[in-house]
Enzyme design. Structure first.
Site, PDB file in Angstrom:
ATOM      1  N   ASP A  55       0.861  -1.177   0.000  1.00 25.42           N
ATOM      2  CA  ASP A  55       0.000   0.000   0.000  1.00 25.42           C
ATOM      3  C   ASP A  55       0.901   1.231   0.000  1.00 25.42           C
ATOM      4  O   ASP A  55       1.710   1.399   0.920  1.00 25.42           O
ATOM      5  CB  ASP A  55      -0.846  -0.021   1.286  1.00 25.42           C
TER       6      ASP A  55
ATOM      7  N   HIS B 194     -11.006  -2.564   4.252  1.00 25.14           N
ATOM      8  CA  HIS B 194     -10.822  -2.128   5.632  1.00 25.14           C
ATOM      9  C   HIS B 194     -11.522  -0.813   5.952  1.00 25.14           C
ATOM     10  O   HIS B 194     -11.469  -0.352   7.083  1.00 25.14           O
ATOM     11  CB  HIS B 194      -9.318  -1.987   5.906  1.00 25.14           C
ATOM     12  N   ASP B 195     -12.129  -0.180   4.960  1.00 23.99           N
ATOM     13  CA  ASP B 195     -12.772   1.115   5.196  1.00 23.99           C
ATOM     14  C   ASP B 195     -14.290   1.041   5.300  1.00 23.99           C
ATOM     15  O   ASP B 195     -14.924   2.074   5.528  1.00 23.99           O
ATOM     16  CB  ASP B 195     -12.430   2.085   4.047  1.00 23.99           C
TER      17      ASP B 195
ATOM     18  N   GLU C 165      -6.815   3.477  -5.585  1.00 28.64           N
ATOM     19  CA  GLU C 165      -7.994   3.581  -4.734  1.00 28.64           C
ATOM     20  C   GLU C 165      -8.849   4.730  -5.244  1.00 28.64           C
ATOM     21  O   GLU C 165      -8.824   5.854  -4.730  1.00 28.64           O
ATOM     22  CB  GLU C 165      -7.608   3.834  -3.266  1.00 28.64           C
TER      23      GLU C 165
ATOM     24  N   ASP D 128      -2.968   4.598  -2.480  1.00 29.15           N
ATOM     25  CA  ASP D 128      -3.965   5.128  -1.561  1.00 29.15           C
ATOM     26  C   ASP D 128      -4.498   6.485  -2.034  1.00 29.15           C
ATOM     27  O   ASP D 128      -3.713   7.354  -2.440  1.00 29.15           O
ATOM     28  CB  ASP D 128      -3.269   5.294  -0.198  1.00 29.15           C
TER      29      ASP D 128
HETATM   30  C1  GLC Z   1      -7.516   5.532   2.181  1.00 27.87           C
HETATM   31  C2  GLC Z   1      -7.397   4.352   3.115  1.00 27.87           C
HETATM   32  C3  GLC Z   1      -7.959   4.726   4.442  1.00 27.87           C
HETATM   33  C4  GLC Z   1      -7.165   5.891   4.967  1.00 27.87           C
HETATM   34  C5  GLC Z   1      -7.125   7.049   3.979  1.00 27.87           C
HETATM   35  C6  GLC Z   1      -6.071   8.061   4.336  1.00 27.87           C
HETATM   36  O1  GLC Z   1      -8.825   5.859   1.924  1.00 27.87           O
HETATM   37  O2  GLC Z   1      -8.026   3.239   2.558  1.00 27.87           O
HETATM   38  O3  GLC Z   1      -7.948   3.680   5.354  1.00 27.87           O
HETATM   39  O4  GLC Z   1      -7.707   6.326   6.167  1.00 27.87           O
HETATM   40  O5  GLC Z   1      -6.809   6.608   2.685  1.00 27.87           O
HETATM   41  O6  GLC Z   1      -4.802   7.567   4.091  1.00 27.87           O
END
Ligand code: GLC
Length: 572
Positions: A99, A335-336, A275, A196
């Site tokens: 990541d 995970h979100d 993402e 990310d």
């Molecule tokens: C992405 C991640 C999340 C994180 C955010 C800030 O959305 O998936 O978990 O809090 O980025 O890095």
């Protein structure tokens, strides 16, 4: 013949390192644990692993606030442990992607520590500094987006927590430093990155203020209490409007191209998964990201045939505009967001009856048979559910504790109520430790140790790996079986997608075809027994590849599907 790449054929499995497996018994997942579970992952039948951040971090955002991009968090192990993990994965034919957080670092990263010392140091422009907040922009996690640094007597911009200052990507030195970090891992042999929050990298250069008549705390509170369709629509509109000048701004395509060229220095097709759901970041199919997630598929309370058809129609059309080879990427959880098992259970969504177990199977089947690379999230294979942690002292997701404080102090909500609301919006509920067996702490860590997040006690009700391994009818064994079905039928991987019987509400049916082969997938999303006819497809016969109803003989003239049944067949 088209050559398909490894990542187009692979099924990915997301590991959340802190919660996956605890090898040294300190209540926190680590590389030792991950290494011990490599055989489990291989046996499950996945092909590639995505690791949520494993870097050193002060954990204001559970690792997404990185303080050293070229190391391993000490609680997870050492660089040598990482190498052992990577080699062990590769030895089993499992690829590994990491990541990479481009938008921001931790405020404890040495780049920021230097940048904030003065207005003239060599890294003075590595972050986004201003003398006074130029607008009303909000952070999406913790209120105003501009935070004061007493050392520098200036404000810096942060889209996420104030402990996550945004990097200034207009500065070429930032590019050099970040690509250096990427090469560090690529040199070691990792197979790519999940990037990310790429949409947050650039901001509107005019710094245009948003026009929403409330701040982040107000909007979260409004989101919580909005009930009518009109209110819900307004909430959605406000979320979009509040962040419109901070998301998806010009510059991202060029940056993705640059990052792509770094990966192209390496052999063996390293990949980038963004993402984001904007397929245009896949460039011409070759020169930007390998894939972006089909997030629209999961933005619903209930997966229905109609929903999937509409989603596929839109996504496939959007991808087709990019290039004939632009590749899809389907997922229902990470995970979100809330766990699939909880989120899409019919009773939870106000649907008819309580069919969480059946829907979990259908929803796996759909992700594994639609066109595109599937991403699974650790724990979904045993049906892990959301675990609400109604004690704010035990929450680790700062976005939620920040909200709790505002509910209590600003909106005067009773602490007990605020705790419930914070627990429900917190991402901790879907990040609890993996449940390995029916033993204290779900076998994640020793009984006397307190795990970093409480373990969901439903490990004692069969929601654990060991019990499900023994039960041929378990969800885990269904996952294994379906992953084998996909692997054994390349048409499900490379075939194109053609919906059939599009007016039918009860079941979802589509063909995947890659001449000379065609596979038909029928998923009964209803509580009804269904007898359907598929003689209209232009095929004579069907050979069952997988059926929930093993005992019945199926033919295209009459397919019997029990409630929530699945039938996958090769047509000829
Ligand atoms: C992405 C991640 C999340 C994180 C955010 C800030 O959305 O998936 O978990 O809090 O980025 O890095």
């Amino acid at each position: 013949m088209i050559h398909f790449k490894w990542w187009q054929k692979a099924v990915f499995y997301q590991i959340y390192p802190r919660s996956f497996a605890d090898g040294n018994g300190d209540g926190i997942g680590d590389f030792k644990g991950m290494i011990e579970k490599l055989d489990y992952l291989k046996d499950l039948g996945v092909d590639a692993l995505w690791l949520s951040p494993h870097f050193p971090s002060p954990l204001f955002d559970c690792g997404y606030d990185i303080s050293d991009y070229e190391n391993v968090a000490p609680e997870y192990g050492t660089l040598d442990d990482f190498r052992t993990f990577l080699d062990g994965a590769h030895a089993r034919g499992l690829r590994v992607i990491l990541d990479l957080v481009l938008n921001h670092t931790s405020d404890e990263h040495r780049w920021f520590l230097e940048s904030k010392t003065s207005r003239v140091n060599p890294k003075a422009d590595w972050y986004i500094w201003v003398d006074t907040p130029p607008n009303n922009w909000q952070s999406c996690f913790d209120g105003p987006a501009w935070a004061y640094s007493p050392e520098r007597r200036q404000y810096y911009y942060h889209y996420f927590m104030k402990q996550q200052p945004d990097l200034n990507w207009h500065n070429p030195d930032v590019h050099k430093a970040m690509w250096g970090a990427a090469r560090f891992w690529l040199d070691m042999g990792v197979d790519g990155f999940r990037l990310d929050a790429i949409g947050t990298i650039y901001e509107d250069p005019k710094l245009t203020p948003h026009a929403v008549p409330m701040d982040l705390a107000g909007l979260r509170q409004f989101s919580d209490i909005a009930k009518t369709p009109a209110e819900r629509a307004l909430v959605e509109q406000y979320w979009l409007e509040m962040f419109q000048y901070q998301l998806g701004q010009p510059g991202i395509h060029e940056l993705m191209k640059e990052m792509r060229s770094v990966l192209d220095e390496y052999d063996s097709d390293r990949i980038l998964v963004g993402e984001d759901d904007d397929v245009t970041y896949q460039g011409n199919g070759e020169d930007e990201l390998s894939m972006v997630f089909n997030f629209p598929l999961m933005r619903t309370d209930l997966i229905t045939p109609e929903w999937v058809r509409k989603n596929q129609q839109e996504r496939i059309a959007a991808l087709g505009k990019i290039s004939p080879g632009a590749w899809a990427c389907n997922t229902l959880g990470n995970h979100d967001c809330g766990r699939i098992y909880t989120r899409y259970s019919a009773s939870q969504a106000g649907g008819n009856g309580n069919h969480a177990a059946e829907l979990a199977r259908l929803n796996l089947a759909v992700v594994l048979t639609l066109q595109g690379t599937p991403f699974l999230y650790n724990g979904e294979e045993i049906g892990m559910t959301d675990y609400l942690i109604p004690d704010p002292n035990l929450l680790r997701d700062r976005m939620a504790t920040w909200y709790y404080d505002h509910l209590v102090n600003e909106f005067k909500v009773a602490p007990s109520q605020a705790a419930l609301r914070a627990a429900a919006m917190s991402r901790d509920k879907n990040r609890t430790p993996l449940q390995w067996c029916n033993a204290p702490n779900g076998g994640f860590c020793p009984q006397k140790v307190t795990p970093w997040l409480p373990v969901n006690p439903n490990y004692a009700e069969g929601i654990n790996v060991q019990d499900q391994e023994k039960d041929p009818a378990s969800l885990l064994n269904f996952y294994r079986r379906m992953l084998q079905v996909r692997k054994g039928n390349p048409t499900l991987v490379v075939g194109d997608y053609q919906p059939v019987h599009e007016q039918v509400e009860e079941y979802l049916a589509f063909m995947r075809s890659s001449p000379p082969r065609t596979v038909l997938v029928v998923l009964n999303y209803s509580e009804k027994h269904i007898a359907a006819e598929f003689t209209d497809l232009g095929f004579q016969s069907a050979r069952t590849v997988y059926a929930t109803n093993d005992s019945s003989t199926q033919s295209l003239a009459k397919i019997d599907l029990e409630p929530f049944g699945i039938w996958i067949a090769e047509l000829s």
